[in-house]
Design an enzyme around this catalytic site. Structure first.
Site, mmCIF file in Angstrom:
data_model
loop_
_atom_site.group_PDB
_atom_site.id
_atom_site.type_symbol
_atom_site.label_atom_id
_atom_site.label_comp_id
_atom_site.label_asym_id
_atom_site.label_seq_id
_atom_site.Cartn_x
_atom_site.Cartn_y
_atom_site.Cartn_z
ATOM 1 N N LYS A 145 0.837 -1.190 0.000
ATOM 2 C CA LYS A 145 0.000 0.000 0.000
ATOM 3 C C LYS A 145 0.877 1.246 0.000
ATOM 4 O O LYS A 145 1.786 1.387 0.834
ATOM 5 C CB LYS A 145 -0.905 0.015 1.239
ATOM 6 C CG LYS A 145 -1.918 -1.124 1.284
ATOM 7 C CD LYS A 145 -3.047 -0.912 0.298
ATOM 8 C CE LYS A 145 -4.163 -1.923 0.504
ATOM 9 N NZ LYS A 145 -5.311 -1.696 -0.397
ATOM 10 N N LYS A 176 -14.459 -6.707 -6.459
ATOM 11 C CA LYS A 176 -14.683 -6.895 -5.028
ATOM 12 C C LYS A 176 -16.133 -7.363 -4.842
ATOM 13 O O LYS A 176 -17.073 -6.651 -5.210
ATOM 14 C CB LYS A 176 -14.452 -5.587 -4.265
ATOM 15 C CG LYS A 176 -13.023 -5.037 -4.356
ATOM 16 C CD LYS A 176 -12.085 -5.788 -3.439
ATOM 17 C CE LYS A 176 -10.686 -5.172 -3.434
ATOM 18 N NZ LYS A 176 -10.619 -3.840 -2.815
#
Length: 338
Positions: free
Chosen positions: A154, A251
């Site tokens: 990230k 997702k």
């Protein structure tokens, strides 16, 4: 059919930070559907970016409890189409319900999900393991804590290249970068050049979701493939991503479950896009459902349960990126914490 709703707070091993938030606890809703001695399980976690909370999901499902519980032998596709109009404003709740119903349906048929769908599991991709934003020292420590073949890192800080440069000194693993909408156009194009030299495989959603002109510019000039996440939420978004991204990250909680997720994957394949499914820090309930989609994917990010201090369920197991299925039918889940 009986509907049972359970709320959990999933404690994380470490504070998890991305470009827009930090969390130590992940609220989660588990949906159980019981029928004829079988139980099916589904999950959706809360998410402030999508303005979704567990109490709202529970309230939305309770509003249509009678419709859900009157369902008998419908296929998951028919059930999803029937329920969608009632939950089209709450795809997270729809996901948990669809997942539970699909799990229940497969168990009653005496099959694992991948068997129900006629998928072959011999060439499943490895899952990455996510390193959240922290000090460079802490990110290195997290990586050393769990040696892994693929790391998802990230980013979205002022030290992004320095972070990856330092991490690269400590492993030969594949790197994937997720900036969670934290970069601009020129920043993305320039970062891609530096990151490619550091062994990065692709970039995930580097810019804001609605910056379509920017996405097209990056698509044309980036030396690394770019995968859509926040820009690809529901089925209609897949076509928008064509010629703007090289692939899509589906997702399940965002699109409304396994049923539309499978359609999105097929649509992406038809458009020549790379396919990926990601997680939202779910327990083994949600992660085990994702596992049955593996034969249709190029990449997968299903490390959510590995990030938890304590899991509430058992299902698939993951070691060194390799996913092993439960012996049980459906998603293979057993809920351990009632």
């Amino acid at each position: 059919m009986e509907l049972i709703l359970r709320a959990y707070d999933l404690k994380l091993k470490h504070t998890f930070t991305i470009s827009r938030e930090s969390i130590d606890m992940q609220p989660s809703l588990i949906v159980e559907l019981k029928s004829d001695g079988f139980s099916g399980y589904g999950e959706a976690t809360s998410n402030p970016y999508y303005k979704t909370t567990v109490p709202v999901m529970m309230a939305d499902l309770n509003k249509i409890r009678s419709i859900i519980e009157s369902t008998t032998e419908e296929t998951p596709e028919v059930f999803w189409a029937k329920i969608h109009p009632y939950l089209k404003e709450d795809m997270f709740a729809l996901c948990a319900l669809d997942m539970a119903y699909t799990d229940l349906y497969a168990r009653k048929k005496g099959k694992k999900l991948y068997q129900l769908w006629d998928y072959t599991i011999t060439k499943n991709p490895l899952t990455d393991y996510t390193i959240g934003i922290a000090s460079i020292e802490k990110m290195v420590a997290k990586m050393k804590e769990l040696p892994w073949p693929i790391y998802k890192i990230k980013l979205g800080t002022k030290e992004d290249i320095a972070i990856v440069t330092e991490l690269r000194k400590h492993t030969d693993a594949i790197f994937r970068i997720d900036a969670n909408c934290g970069w601009g156009v020129e920043e993305t194009i320039n970062n891609a050049i530096a990151l490619k030299k550091l062994g990065v495989e692709f970039l995930e959603q580097p810019m804001k979701a609605d910056n379509w002109d920017g996405h097209k510019e990056v698509f044309k000039h980036s030396v690394l493939p770019v995968i859509a996440d926040e820009s690809c939420i529901i089925e209609e978004d897949v076509a928008k991503c064509h010629n703007h991204f090289h692939g899509v990250n589906v997702k399940l909680v965002k699109c409304g479950g396994l049923t539309p997720g499978r359609r999105m994957i097929q649509q992406a394949k038809a458009l020549g896009l790379k396919t990926m499914v990601g997680c939202m820090t779910e327990s083994s309930v949600g992660i085990s459902a994702i596992a049955h989609l593996l034969p249709q994917l190029d990449y997968v990010d299903m490390d959510g349960a590995l990030l938890l201090a304590e899991d509430i369920a058992t299902g698939v197991t993951i070691k060194d990126g390799v996913i092993s299925y439960s012996k049980l039918n459906g998603t293979g889940v057993t809920l351990n914490k009632l």
